[in-house]
Design a protein around this motif. Structure first.
Motif, PDB file in Angstrom:
ATOM      1  N   TYR A  95      11.800 -19.585   4.030  1.00  0.00           N
ATOM      2  CA  TYR A  95      11.941 -18.449   3.468  1.00  0.00           C
ATOM      3  C   TYR A  95      10.509 -18.246   2.677  1.00  0.00           C
ATOM      4  O   TYR A  95       9.730 -16.924   2.018  1.00  0.00           O
ATOM      5  N   ALA A  96      10.310 -19.324   2.483  1.00  0.00           N
ATOM      6  CA  ALA A  96       8.680 -19.466   1.641  1.00  0.00           C
ATOM      7  C   ALA A  96       7.710 -20.432   1.830  1.00  0.00           C
ATOM      8  O   ALA A  96       8.091 -21.411   2.290  1.00  0.00           O
ATOM      9  N   VAL A  97       6.489 -20.601   1.379  1.00  0.00           N
ATOM     10  CA  VAL A  97       5.790 -21.817   1.476  1.00  0.00           C
ATOM     11  C   VAL A  97       4.337 -21.107   0.621  1.00  0.00           C
ATOM     12  O   VAL A  97       3.888 -20.249   0.696  1.00  0.00           O
ATOM     13  N   ALA A  98       4.011 -22.718   0.555  1.00  0.00           N
ATOM     14  CA  ALA A  98       2.758 -22.150  -0.973  1.00  0.00           C
ATOM     15  C   ALA A  98       2.401 -23.602  -0.423  1.00  0.00           C
ATOM     16  O   ALA A  98       2.629 -24.688  -0.459  1.00  0.00           O
ATOM     17  N   PHE A  99       0.536 -23.706  -0.597  1.00  0.00           N
ATOM     18  CA  PHE A  99      -0.178 -24.787  -0.555  1.00  0.00           C
ATOM     19  C   PHE A  99      -0.356 -26.052  -1.977  1.00  0.00           C
ATOM     20  O   PHE A  99      -0.576 -24.685  -3.172  1.00  0.00           O
ATOM     21  N   HIS A 100      -0.828 -26.719  -1.694  1.00  0.00           N
ATOM     22  CA  HIS A 100      -1.157 -27.533  -2.648  1.00  0.00           C
ATOM     23  C   HIS A 100      -2.396 -26.939  -3.220  1.00  0.00           C
ATOM     24  O   HIS A 100      -3.290 -26.697  -2.310  1.00  0.00           O
ATOM     25  N   PHE A 141       3.758 -24.293  -6.687  1.00  0.00           N
ATOM     26  CA  PHE A 141       3.492 -25.550  -7.158  1.00  0.00           C
ATOM     27  C   PHE A 141       2.337 -25.187  -8.792  1.00  0.00           C
ATOM     28  O   PHE A 141       3.128 -24.263  -8.863  1.00  0.00           O
ATOM     29  N   SER A 142       2.525 -25.953  -9.951  1.00  0.00           N
ATOM     30  CA  SER A 142       1.895 -25.660 -10.970  1.00  0.00           C
ATOM     31  C   SER A 142       0.636 -25.796 -10.735  1.00  0.00           C
ATOM     32  O   SER A 142       0.555 -26.232  -9.987  1.00  0.00           O
ATOM     33  N   PRO A 143      -0.317 -25.127 -11.636  1.00  0.00           N
ATOM     34  CA  PRO A 143      -1.666 -25.523 -11.716  1.00  0.00           C
ATOM     35  C   PRO A 143      -2.147 -26.358 -11.248  1.00  0.00           C
ATOM     36  O   PRO A 143      -2.977 -26.498 -10.375  1.00  0.00           O
ATOM     37  N   ASP A 144      -1.266 -27.862 -11.831  1.00  0.00           N
ATOM     38  CA  ASP A 144      -2.827 -29.067 -11.642  1.00  0.00           C
ATOM     39  C   ASP A 144      -1.693 -30.190 -10.389  1.00  0.00           C
ATOM     40  O   ASP A 144      -1.866 -30.775  -9.712  1.00  0.00           O
TER      41      ASP A 144
END
Length: 665
Positions: A95-100, A141-144
């Motif tokens: 369903y979803a994707v995010a880059f580190h 992801f969190s910003p860090d």
């Protein structure tokens, strides 16, 4: 220098004085031979085999990852629009994707109740995040990059430690499925959105609710902060997107213009623009300060699920149920590039001829395809059904095919000419199984009308009707040992053995807890081979022994059939491929696929086609070679490059390999 080194190592024995002139440096260690170069790896450029659900840019904007209903994630090179790698491991829609933030890893969220962390360079799954009680619908992801937040249909969101995979905290408060979760730019807060029509702001460290955003009249599908964290945008099934003041919870502006549900919304990197994605098949770019529509991105053939800005804000990528993702220029609203998939390639049935030389497949694109099993060549495409073709059988002499479709028709075909021979009419509902029996003199059909019928193949006349099931008949198989018994499977949770000559039951097999969807018969079966089971998962294997798993399809497997000698299994999947497997080892030997020809007159038998092995060997129609690329990793420290068949044809174009894999000479 040597004395200093020894002192540093704690060696305190007296040593003669030395100078730099008489110090002999040790010879450098022999590094040995250079590491062997990796062989080129075939990367098929066929795209997703289902609707594309989400997309994310890498931090430098050179890569995009897309996810799909086909259970995979695909890494694309943005500049050339080609696939670099496919990531498999989920067992449900992704369903979803995010880059580190480091660009070396990315995160996916899946219907299989897990989130997964992947290595971009190797394609390996690094970690799974499990614990939700239902599908994971979002992940960020969190910003860090040290933590992630996930959202789930189990009505919760969760905070996780990236390094350990451990759950840190659960955010409980929504009254319905949670569809979105994202971090504040400062990392101290999280916003979630739900089917309860509410968005909630949470404190990350305490897990406490800080604020509730109410006003939507439909499910909220997306929620995201602007770059400075002062605004939140939400997208809803009420056809609107709403801009909120994050500090006060007050509505700042409503974006109105879409005609059907909104499914996604995101800010541009500078916060000046918003993009929304809708089931009206468009995405819209808005001015965040005024709420004015700036561009309508219109080009998809179906619902638009997601939209995301590139890191520099000049481009937007959208994903759609039409199995594509499109890259757009924000300034002009024009499509820059399409990342193509395969929407119509799903296979629903497959059979192997008696001599093992032919494979016949039935597809969701309304066609039947006849393949040469020894060469992988597409021989004939049979066109005439008006809906998905869900069952197929090949006459023992290979000269005729019978197929059944969701349109209710049963058609007998001439393989040589591709023409219809006759249509069998008599069932009151859809036919789900067809068989040639008695050397092709008769056709046996099984239907959701609770009956099976025996037909004269030459005249098309009904010979006998088999009555006994109390619900739809979903499958049928002939006992090859005597040719007189047929087994039928039904939604009534039974299988029945019939005498074909008399129409009488010889045995009823009961015991499955749910409908039986498949039955199989085989005359010769080597030790360790697989058989099929029903929906309840009960195996029909040998002496309870676990047999090899055939792993490789990226879509639901709809059919499986043994070759005549029992040493191979052929499977057909909704990923659009037919695959041949070694029965004992479970190893994939080769896969076959066909495509809608872009140039009908140049295609063979009406379609483009390919046969490929896991080692990268291939053959196919000339125009299908556009789908072939090999990833070559021969430049240490640099990104692998893609090489086309024109450079590797001499090595990898090997038609003879396929006949050898089938056991032919």
């Amino acid at each position: 220098m040597l004395l200093a080194a020894l002192v540093a190592l704690g060696c305190h024995r007296a040593q003669p004085a030395t100078t730099t002139e008489n110090v002999i440096e040790p010879a450098p260690a022999d590094p040995g031979p250079p590491p062997a170069a990796k062989p080129p790896e075939l990367v098929l450029q066929t795209g997703h085999a289902g609707g594309v659900r989400a997309a994310a840019f890498s931090p430098d904007g050179t890569l995009v990852v897309t996810t799909s209903f086909d259970t995979t994630a695909i890494l694309w090179d943005v500049a050339i629009g080609q696939i670099l790698r496919t990531f498999t491991g989920h067992v449900g829609t992704v369903y979803a994707v995010a880059f580190h933030p480091d660009g070396k890893r990315f995160l996916t969220a899946s219907e299989d109740k897990s989130a997964a962390l992947w290595d971009v360079a190797t394609g390996q799954k690094l970690r799974s995040f499990t614990g939700h009680g239902d599908a994971v619908t979002a992940a960020a992801f969190s910003p860090d990059g040290a933590r992630i937040v996930t959202a789930s249909k189990d009505k919760t969101a969760a905070l996780w430690d990236v390094a350990t995979g451990q759950r840190i905290r659960t955010f409980i408060g929504h009254a319905n499925e949670v569809y979105a979760a994202s971090f504040h730019p400062g990392g101290t807060q999280v916003v979630t959105a739900s089917a309860d029509k509410v968005a909630i702001l949470w404190d990350v460290e305490s897990g406490q609710q800080l604020r509730t955003f109410t006003g939507h009249t439909g499910t909220i599908r997306a929620a995201a902060f602007n770059p400075d964290g002062t605004r939140i945008i939400t997208a809803s099934e009420d056809k609107t997107a709403v801009l909120w003041d994050a500090a006060s919870g007050q509505k700042v502006r409503t974006l109105v213009g879409h005609t059907i549900w909104l499914h996604d919304a995101a800010f541009s990197p500078n916060g000046k623009h918003i993009v929304t994605a809708s089931f009206d098949r468009t995405a819209v770019v808005w001015d965040a300060n005024t709420g004015q529509q700036l561009q309508t991105l219109d080009g998809h053939a179906s619902w638009v699920y997601a939209a995301a800005f590139s890191p520099n804000g000049t481009q937007v990528i959208t994903t759609s149920a039409d199995a594509t993702a499109i890259l757009w220029d924000v300034g002009t609203g024009r499509a820059v590039r399409t990342f193509h998939g395969r929407r119509d390639g799903g296979l629903l049935a497959a059979v192997v001829g008696r001599d093992g030389n032919q494979i016949v497949t039935a597809a969701a694109d309304r066609t039947v395809t006849v393949w040469d099993a020894g060469t992988g060549r597409l021989l004939q495409t049979l066109i005439g059904h008006r809906d998905e073709v869900n069952a197929v059988s090949l006459r023992p002499d290979g000269k005729q095919v019978v197929s059944a479709s969701l349109d209710g028709s049963v058609i007998v075909w001439d393989v040589g000419t591709g023409q219809k021979v006759r249509t069998l009419v008599g069932h009151a509902d859809r036919t789900d199984a067809v068989l040639f029996i008695n050397e092709g003199r008769f056709v046996f059909t099984a239907s959701l009308d609770k009956t099976a019928i025996l037909w004269d193949a030459e005249t098309g006349q009904r010979q006998r009707t088999f009555l006994g099931h109390t619900r739809g008949v979903t499958a049928a198989a002939l006992n090859p040992a005597d040719g007189r018994q047929v087994a039928t499977a039904s939604d009534d949770a039974t299988a029945i053995l019939w005498d074909v000559n008399t129409g009488q039951k010889t045995r009823t097999l009961a015991g499955h807890g749910r409908g039986v969807t498949a039955v199989a018969g085989q005359s010769r079966r080597p030790a360790g081979s697989n058989r099929l089971g029903g929906q309840d998962g009960n195996p029909l294997g040998r002496n309870g022994i676990t047999t090899p798993a055939f792993v490789g399809h990226t879509g639901e497997i709809r059919a499986a059939s043994f070759t005549p000698d029992g040493t191979r299994v052929v499977t057909a999947s909704f990923d659009g491929t037919v695959r041949l497997w070694d029965t004992v080892t479970g190893k994939e030997l080769y896969s076959l696929m066909s495509f809608e020809a872009k140039d009908w007159f140049a295609a063979e038998a009406g379609k483009d086609w390919l046969a490929v092995t896991p080692d990268g060997y291939f053959q196919g129609s000339p125009t299908a070679e556009q789908y072939l690329r090999w990833r070559v990793d021969d430049r240490p420290g640099e990104r692998p490059r893609l090489v086309g068949p024109e450079q590797l044809r001499e090595t990898y174009y090997r038609p003879e390999v396929f006949r050898r894999l089938l056991g032919k000479r």
